[in-house]
Scaffold this motif. Structure first.
Motif, PDB file in Angstrom:
ATOM      1  N   UNK A 188       0.869  -1.191   0.000  1.00  0.00           N
ATOM      2  CA  UNK A 188       0.000   0.000   0.000  1.00  0.00           C
ATOM      3  C   UNK A 188       0.898   1.231   0.000  1.00  0.00           C
ATOM      4  N   UNK A 189       1.113   1.793  -1.177  1.00  0.00           N
ATOM      5  CA  UNK A 189       2.018   2.927  -1.310  1.00  0.00           C
ATOM      6  C   UNK A 189       1.208   4.207  -1.491  1.00  0.00           C
ATOM      7  N   UNK A 190       1.296   5.081  -0.495  1.00  0.00           N
ATOM      8  CA  UNK A 190       0.588   6.370  -0.493  1.00  0.00           C
ATOM      9  C   UNK A 190      -0.911   6.203  -0.695  1.00  0.00           C
ATOM     10  N   UNK A 191      -1.470   5.143  -0.159  1.00  0.00           N
ATOM     11  CA  UNK A 191      -2.913   4.933  -0.307  1.00  0.00           C
ATOM     12  C   UNK A 191      -3.669   5.051   1.010  1.00  0.00           C
ATOM     13  N   UNK A 192      -3.023   4.792   2.147  1.00  0.00           N
ATOM     14  CA  UNK A 192      -3.740   4.915   3.420  1.00  0.00           C
ATOM     15  C   UNK A 192      -4.142   6.352   3.706  1.00  0.00           C
ATOM     16  N   UNK A 193      -3.363   7.313   3.187  1.00  0.00           N
ATOM     17  CA  UNK A 193      -3.724   8.715   3.374  1.00  0.00           C
ATOM     18  C   UNK A 193      -5.021   9.069   2.658  1.00  0.00           C
ATOM     19  N   UNK A 194      -5.416   8.220   1.718  1.00  0.00           N
ATOM     20  CA  UNK A 194      -6.607   8.508   0.907  1.00  0.00           C
ATOM     21  C   UNK A 194      -7.785   7.642   1.336  1.00  0.00           C
ATOM     22  N   UNK A 195      -7.806   7.259   2.609  1.00  0.00           N
ATOM     23  CA  UNK A 195      -8.940   6.522   3.164  1.00  0.00           C
ATOM     24  C   UNK A 195      -9.547   7.314   4.312  1.00  0.00           C
ATOM     25  N   UNK A 196     -10.800   7.053   4.584  1.00  0.00           N
ATOM     26  CA  UNK A 196     -11.476   7.775   5.662  1.00  0.00           C
ATOM     27  C   UNK A 196     -10.914   7.396   7.024  1.00  0.00           C
ATOM     28  N   UNK A 197     -10.520   6.119   7.173  1.00  0.00           N
ATOM     29  CA  UNK A 197      -9.968   5.655   8.444  1.00  0.00           C
ATOM     30  C   UNK A 197      -8.785   4.728   8.192  1.00  0.00           C
ATOM     31  N   UNK A 198      -7.548   5.249   8.252  1.00  0.00           N
ATOM     32  CA  UNK A 198      -6.377   4.373   8.117  1.00  0.00           C
ATOM     33  C   UNK A 198      -6.380   3.224   9.125  1.00  0.00           C
ATOM     34  N   UNK A 199      -6.928   3.463  10.308  1.00  0.00           N
ATOM     35  CA  UNK A 199      -7.010   2.401  11.309  1.00  0.00           C
ATOM     36  C   UNK A 199      -7.861   1.244  10.807  1.00  0.00           C
ATOM     37  N   UNK A 200      -8.998   1.537  10.198  1.00  0.00           N
ATOM     38  CA  UNK A 200      -9.841   0.468   9.657  1.00  0.00           C
ATOM     39  C   UNK A 200      -9.116  -0.326   8.573  1.00  0.00           C
ATOM     40  N   UNK A 201      -8.304   0.374   7.769  1.00  0.00           N
ATOM     41  CA  UNK A 201      -7.548  -0.321   6.727  1.00  0.00           C
ATOM     42  C   UNK A 201      -6.505  -1.241   7.352  1.00  0.00           C
ATOM     43  N   UNK A 202      -5.835  -0.762   8.388  1.00  0.00           N
ATOM     44  CA  UNK A 202      -4.866  -1.611   9.092  1.00  0.00           C
ATOM     45  C   UNK A 202      -5.529  -2.876   9.637  1.00  0.00           C
ATOM     46  N   UNK A 203      -6.731  -2.713  10.171  1.00  0.00           N
ATOM     47  CA  UNK A 203      -7.454  -3.870  10.710  1.00  0.00           C
ATOM     48  C   UNK A 203      -7.866  -4.833   9.602  1.00  0.00           C
ATOM     49  N   UNK A 204      -8.270  -4.281   8.447  1.00  0.00           N
ATOM     50  CA  UNK A 204      -8.606  -5.132   7.311  1.00  0.00           C
ATOM     51  C   UNK A 204      -7.375  -5.872   6.805  1.00  0.00           C
ATOM     52  N   UNK A 205      -6.250  -5.177   6.759  1.00  0.00           N
ATOM     53  CA  UNK A 205      -5.000  -5.826   6.367  1.00  0.00           C
ATOM     54  C   UNK A 205      -4.687  -6.989   7.303  1.00  0.00           C
ATOM     55  N   UNK A 206      -4.818  -6.731   8.596  1.00  0.00           N
ATOM     56  CA  UNK A 206      -4.507  -7.780   9.561  1.00  0.00           C
ATOM     57  C   UNK A 206      -5.459  -8.963   9.421  1.00  0.00           C
ATOM     58  N   UNK A 207      -6.686  -8.684   9.070  1.00  0.00           N
ATOM     59  CA  UNK A 207      -7.667  -9.758   8.896  1.00  0.00           C
ATOM     60  C   UNK A 207      -7.312 -10.660   7.719  1.00  0.00           C
ATOM     61  N   UNK A 208      -6.906 -10.078   6.595  1.00  0.00           N
ATOM     62  CA  UNK A 208      -6.678 -10.894   5.397  1.00  0.00           C
ATOM     63  C   UNK A 208      -5.266 -11.458   5.304  1.00  0.00           C
ATOM     64  N   UNK A 209      -4.301 -10.812   5.977  1.00  0.00           N
ATOM     65  CA  UNK A 209      -2.914 -11.293   5.925  1.00  0.00           C
ATOM     66  C   UNK A 209      -2.720 -12.418   6.935  1.00  0.00           C
ATOM     67  N   UNK A 210      -2.011 -13.440   6.518  1.00  0.00           N
ATOM     68  CA  UNK A 210      -1.739 -14.583   7.393  1.00  0.00           C
ATOM     69  C   UNK A 210      -0.931 -14.147   8.612  1.00  0.00           C
TER      70      UNK A 210
END
Length: 234
Positions: A116-138
């Protein structure tokens, strides 16, 4: 009052900017600020791994990863970007899905790594994206995240937040993202500083990491998912 729909507004912006972004994407990945990211990625993620490129844009990063031997799926909120990504990757095995990276369609523990290169800044909640990443990543899987540093161009798209207006760009500094990641189940295992030419001339070897980050154009983190094995499994 009209409700502000983050995903819809982001899609509108990136559809509009897709041509200008596409015109400079190759240079960024081959010679510019992103030229060392794939080699940095290769140091930590085995070839053949299943990788999600979150906020893939026109797919040039996905293209580079696919050529390097990764099984890549790119995701972007913009239909125009996805169209360009599919065209660019016509001769690779990379696949592309239009979607919001804060709400991914992948099953738990189903990918080896995310980019994810320079994309978390373009989300409403970077925290939610981190949690989604953790959910799908082994468990013990990796996330390679690039965050723009203080010397990148001013975030015109985020300025109006100072007037309490809803904005699309959720500006944050590298040290803020690092703290957010470490407080939410990720551990930093490596990092890569990207600097403007003027900053490259400055001696930085003895500086602490936070000061190096303060001089950066972009800071690239390699994170490991500390989720315990068995989480989310029946």
């Amino acid at each position: 009052m009209k409700t502000f729909n983050w995903s819809a507004e982001a899609e509108k912006l990136w559809d509009k900017n897709s041509e200008s972004w596409n015109s400079k994407s190759r240079e960024m990945w081959e010679e510019g600020s992103r030229k060392d990211i794939v080699s940095f990625f290769e140091k930590h993620i085995n070839k053949g791994s299943r990788v999600c490129d979150l906020g893939c844009g026109d797919g040039y990063g996905s293209y580079k990863l696919a050529l390097a031997g990764y099984n890549v799926t790119g995701i972007d909120v913009s239909e125009e970007m996805i169209h360009k990504a599919k065209a660019l990757n016509a001769d690779t095995c990379a696949e592309f899905i239009k979607g919001d990276i804060s709400c991914l369609s992948f099953e738990e523990n189903s990918v080896d790594a995310v980019l994810a290169i320079n994309s978390l800044e373009w989300t409403e909640s970077p925290l939610n994206v981190l949690k989604e990443m953790q959910r799908i990543v082994k468990p013990e899987g990796r996330a390679c995240i690039g965050i723009l540093g203080p010397t990148a161009a001013p975030r015109v798209n985020s300025y109006r937040r100072l007037y309490n207006e809803k904005v699309i760009c959720n500006t944050m500094m590298p040290w803020e993202f690092e703290a957010l990641a470490q407080e939410n189940g990720w551990v930093k295992i490596d990092e890569l500083g990207v600097y403007k030419k003027a900053s490259e001339q400055l001696p930085k070897g003895s500086l602490p990491v936070n000061l190096k980050q303060s001089l950066s154009f972009m800071w690239v983190f390699m994170l490991e998912n500390m989720k315990q094995k068995g989480m989310g499994e029946e």
